[in-house]
Design a protein around this motif. Sequence first.
Motif, short mmCIF file in Angstrom:
data_model
loop_
_atom_site.label_atom_id
_atom_site.label_comp_id
_atom_site.label_asym_id
_atom_site.label_seq_id
_atom_site.Cartn_x
_atom_site.Cartn_y
_atom_site.Cartn_z
N MET A 286 7.02 4.33 -6.42
CA MET A 286 5.63 4.28 -6.87
C MET A 286 5.30 5.44 -7.79
SD MET A 286 3.47 2.73 -3.74
CE MET A 286 4.47 2.57 -2.30
N LEU A 287 5.84 6.61 -7.49
CA LEU A 287 5.62 7.76 -8.38
C LEU A 287 6.28 7.53 -9.73
CD1 LEU A 287 5.95 10.79 -5.94
CD2 LEU A 287 3.87 9.98 -7.10
N SER A 288 7.39 6.79 -9.73
CA SER A 288 8.07 6.53 -11.01
C SER A 288 7.26 5.60 -11.90
CB SER A 288 9.46 5.93 -10.77
OG SER A 288 9.36 4.59 -10.34
N ILE B 43 -7.73 5.63 -7.31
CA ILE B 43 -7.24 5.48 -8.69
C ILE B 43 -5.72 5.38 -8.71
CG2 ILE B 43 -7.03 6.64 -10.92
CD1 ILE B 43 -9.85 7.84 -10.39
N SER B 44 -5.06 6.24 -7.95
CA SER B 44 -3.61 6.22 -7.87
C SER B 44 -3.11 4.88 -7.34
CB SER B 44 -3.12 7.36 -6.97
OG SER B 44 -1.74 7.30 -6.81
N ASP B 45 -3.73 4.40 -6.27
CA ASP B 45 -3.34 3.10 -5.70
C ASP B 45 -3.53 1.98 -6.73
OD1 ASP B 45 -2.75 4.34 -3.32
OD2 ASP B 45 -4.57 3.65 -2.28
N GLY B 46 -4.64 2.01 -7.45
CA GLY B 46 -4.90 1.00 -8.45
C GLY B 46 -3.88 1.02 -9.58
N LEU B 47 -3.52 2.23 -10.05
CA LEU B 47 -2.52 2.35 -11.10
C LEU B 47 -1.16 1.83 -10.64
CD1 LEU B 47 -3.26 5.88 -12.60
CD2 LEU B 47 -3.38 3.70 -13.79
N ILE B 48 -0.79 2.19 -9.43
CA ILE B 48 0.50 1.77 -8.91
C ILE B 48 0.55 0.26 -8.75
CG2 ILE B 48 2.00 1.87 -6.87
CD1 ILE B 48 1.15 4.86 -6.68
N VAL B 49 -0.51 -0.34 -8.22
CA VAL B 49 -0.55 -1.79 -8.07
C VAL B 49 -0.48 -2.46 -9.45
CG1 VAL B 49 -2.02 -3.74 -7.38
CG2 VAL B 49 -1.73 -1.79 -5.86
N LEU B 50 -1.21 -1.92 -10.42
CA LEU B 50 -1.20 -2.46 -11.77
C LEU B 50 0.20 -2.40 -12.38
CD1 LEU B 50 -2.75 -3.60 -14.21
CD2 LEU B 50 -3.19 -1.24 -14.90
N ARG B 51 0.85 -1.25 -12.25
CA ARG B 51 2.20 -1.10 -12.82
C ARG B 51 3.21 -1.97 -12.08
NH1 ARG B 51 1.14 3.95 -15.03
NH2 ARG B 51 -0.37 3.48 -16.63
N GLU C 156 1.19 12.45 -17.15
CA GLU C 156 -0.22 12.82 -17.24
C GLU C 156 -0.99 12.33 -16.02
OE1 GLU C 156 1.35 11.17 -19.80
OE2 GLU C 156 1.59 12.85 -21.17
N GLU C 157 -0.71 11.10 -15.60
CA GLU C 157 -1.38 10.56 -14.43
C GLU C 157 -1.03 11.36 -13.18
OE1 GLU C 157 -1.58 5.90 -15.96
OE2 GLU C 157 0.10 6.57 -14.74
N LYS C 158 0.24 11.74 -13.06
CA LYS C 158 0.65 12.55 -11.91
C LYS C 158 -0.08 13.89 -11.91
CE LYS C 158 5.28 10.56 -11.68
NZ LYS C 158 6.70 10.82 -11.94
N THR C 159 -0.18 14.50 -13.09
CA THR C 159 -0.86 15.80 -13.20
C THR C 159 -2.33 15.67 -12.83
OG1 THR C 159 0.65 16.48 -14.96
CG2 THR C 159 -1.41 17.70 -14.78
N ASP C 160 -2.98 14.62 -13.31
CA ASP C 160 -4.40 14.43 -13.06
C ASP C 160 -4.71 14.01 -11.62
OD1 ASP C 160 -4.96 15.07 -15.68
OD2 ASP C 160 -5.14 12.98 -16.34
N LEU C 161 -3.83 13.24 -11.01
CA LEU C 161 -4.16 12.63 -9.72
C LEU C 161 -3.50 13.30 -8.51
CD1 LEU C 161 -4.02 8.90 -10.80
CD2 LEU C 161 -6.07 10.27 -10.38
N LEU D 171 -0.18 -7.59 -3.16
CA LEU D 171 -0.34 -6.45 -2.25
C LEU D 171 0.55 -6.61 -1.01
CD1 LEU D 171 -4.18 -5.79 -2.42
CD2 LEU D 171 -2.36 -4.39 -3.39
N ALA D 172 0.73 -7.84 -0.56
CA ALA D 172 1.60 -8.08 0.59
C ALA D 172 3.04 -7.67 0.29
CB ALA D 172 1.54 -9.55 1.01
N ILE D 173 3.49 -7.98 -0.92
CA ILE D 173 4.85 -7.60 -1.33
C ILE D 173 4.98 -6.09 -1.38
CG2 ILE D 173 6.52 -7.68 -3.23
CD1 ILE D 173 5.41 -10.48 -3.88
N ILE D 174 3.98 -5.43 -1.94
CA ILE D 174 4.01 -3.96 -2.01
C ILE D 174 4.00 -3.36 -0.62
CG2 ILE D 174 2.70 -1.92 -2.73
CD1 ILE D 174 1.81 -3.56 -5.20
N ASN D 175 3.19 -3.91 0.27
CA ASN D 175 3.13 -3.41 1.64
C ASN D 175 4.46 -3.60 2.36
OD1 ASN D 175 0.52 -2.42 1.47
ND2 ASN D 175 -0.39 -4.36 2.11
#
Length: 153
Positions: free
Chosen positions: A20-22, A43-51, A27-32, A2-6
């Motif tokens: 992050m959007l990339s 949810i968006s933050d979690g997905l982005i951190v996971l990816r 589907e995730e963009k449409t839903d979120l 998370l520090a690297i992402i920040n």
Amino acid sequence: MLAIINQFIAADPNAADAYMLSLMTSEEKTDLLPLNTQAKSDISDGLIVLRAYEVFLNQVVAQEQAQATLQQQTTETPPAALQQENTSQDDLLYKLVSQTQAKLNELGFYTGAIDGIFDNETQQALINFQTAYGLIIDGTINEQVVAALGIQI
């Protein structure tokens, strides 16, 4: 992580948003998106951190594999062609020294074993031969010595 992402976000927020959007599927963009609720934002933050973690992990694994491959290449035995070349050079040197010892023995300059080993006794016999025949006195099997002794390899 998370520090690297920040740090990445702080460096250039516009580039960070685009990156992050990339990381999200269409589907995730449409839903979120738009992020109009806290749940969507979480949810968006979690997905982005996971990816981002997956990307980072893939890079680490690729680097480790590259290092392992490099280490394996440096510790492996030389290729067969190189080993054969070394063997051929060793054979050539052995033949050269053996023939020199044999010729010097025939001429009475060398009394040691004809073993293909260039030792002190062989070198001294060679120096005596070079001196007696008016050759360059360097104690090596050079072109003059090979020609004078009629050595053929």
